[in-house]
Design an enzyme around this catalytic site. Structure first.
Site, PDB file in Angstrom:
ATOM      1  N   SER A 124       0.837  -1.196   0.000  1.00  0.00           N
ATOM      2  CA  SER A 124       0.000   0.000   0.000  1.00  0.00           C
ATOM      3  C   SER A 124       0.876   1.252   0.000  1.00  0.00           C
ATOM      4  O   SER A 124       1.732   1.405  -0.871  1.00  0.00           O
ATOM      5  CB  SER A 124      -0.974  -0.054   1.182  1.00  0.00           C
ATOM      6  OG  SER A 124      -1.996   0.913   1.053  1.00  0.00           O
ATOM      7  N   ASP A 179      -9.329  -4.395  -5.637  1.00  0.00           N
ATOM      8  CA  ASP A 179      -8.864  -3.457  -4.614  1.00  0.00           C
ATOM      9  C   ASP A 179      -9.693  -2.172  -4.660  1.00  0.00           C
ATOM     10  O   ASP A 179      -9.679  -1.447  -5.654  1.00  0.00           O
ATOM     11  CB  ASP A 179      -7.380  -3.136  -4.857  1.00  0.00           C
ATOM     12  CG  ASP A 179      -6.724  -2.474  -3.654  1.00  0.00           C
ATOM     13  OD1 ASP A 179      -7.432  -1.820  -2.870  1.00  0.00           O
ATOM     14  OD2 ASP A 179      -5.495  -2.615  -3.511  1.00  0.00           O
ATOM     15  N   HIS A 210      -7.858  -5.395  -1.066  1.00  0.00           N
ATOM     16  CA  HIS A 210      -6.647  -4.696  -0.627  1.00  0.00           C
ATOM     17  C   HIS A 210      -5.913  -5.548   0.399  1.00  0.00           C
ATOM     18  O   HIS A 210      -6.125  -5.428   1.613  1.00  0.00           O
ATOM     19  CB  HIS A 210      -7.019  -3.335  -0.030  1.00  0.00           C
ATOM     20  CG  HIS A 210      -5.837  -2.433   0.185  1.00  0.00           C
ATOM     21  ND1 HIS A 210      -5.027  -2.004  -0.837  1.00  0.00           N
ATOM     22  CD2 HIS A 210      -5.334  -1.875   1.327  1.00  0.00           C
ATOM     23  CE1 HIS A 210      -4.084  -1.210  -0.368  1.00  0.00           C
ATOM     24  NE2 HIS A 210      -4.241  -1.119   0.943  1.00  0.00           N
TER      25      HIS A 210
END
Length: 234
Positions: A124, A179, A210
């Site tokens: 991320s 995601d 995610h």
């Protein structure tokens, strides 16, 4: 000539010991609000040879706009979530965290780890930082890995990557097709931009939201073995 041969023979055990002491390192950067400990499972998922070491640093704590200014661990400020290709960059936060990450790498190099034995990766916003800090580092790394991340400071990316010490450093990018936090377009954009800058990119998308995915972990493992020039001991 005899003295030269004896000198070489005397050095041979030391050379062998140096080779045997090689200890590759993966530095992995966590995502928003997490800690390094939250990714300590990575070493069990990758199942790389025992010689590989891992470092999971914590991001500094700072207010995060998208979470109402709440103070949490974060490598940079984020204005909105989900994150797409139009995300404004927090230039100061990115620069400050890049300096922190470069210092971490410098410390490992100073302790004797060759920079070419270090992979810098993250998830991320940690993946975004791995891209930025990895391809702006002054010495050659073994590789850079980005899971569910995005490219930052895009206007300078081609110059930063193509003109740096890591222009030839391989890159792994993995991104979930479902995601909803960091949109899949971000992973594709990162792959396309780094490929255009001359980087050898391995890109994989997989049916996930995610987070990590078994297919992504398996592909990352294979890539890391090659990047670190390791033999598979399984």
């Amino acid at each position: 000539r005899a003295q030269l041969v004896l000198s070489c023979l005397a050095r041979a055990p030391q050379l062998q010991r140096t080779k045997a002491m090689r200890s590759p390192l993966i530095i992995w950067l966590h995502g928003l609000g997490d800690t390094g400990r939250g990714w300590s499972h990575l070493k069990h998922e990758l199942r790389l040879p025992q010689a590989v070491r891992y470092a999971f640093p914590d991001a500094p704590e700072s207010p995060v706009t998208c979470n109402g200014g709440y103070v949490m661990t974060s490598w940079m400020d984020l204005e909105t979530i989900p994150i797409g290709n139009g995300l404004p960059d927090d230039a100061k936060g990115l620069a400050d965290s890049t300096q922190i990450i470069h210092a971490l790498i410098d410390a490992e190099v100073a302790k004797g780890t060759a920079s070419e034995d270090i992979v810098l990766g993250g998830f991320s916003q940690g993946g975004a930082m791995a891209l930025l800090a990895g391809y702006s580092y002054a010495k050659r790394l073994a590789g850079v890995a980005c899971l569910s991340g995005w490219p930052s400071l895009r206007a300078q990316l081609t110059e930063r990557v193509g003109g740096g010490a890591n222009a030839g450093t391989p890159l792994f990018i993995g991104h979930g097709t479902q995601d909803g936090v960091v949109l899949p377009e971000c992973g594709k954009d990162a792959a396309e931009r780094h490929t255009a800058a001359g980087v050898q990119v391995t890109f994989l998308d997989y049916p996930a939201a995610h987070g990590p995915h078994p297919a992504g972990m398996a592909a990352l493992r294979s890539w890391a073995l090659e990047a670190l020039k390791l033999e598979d001991d399984e």
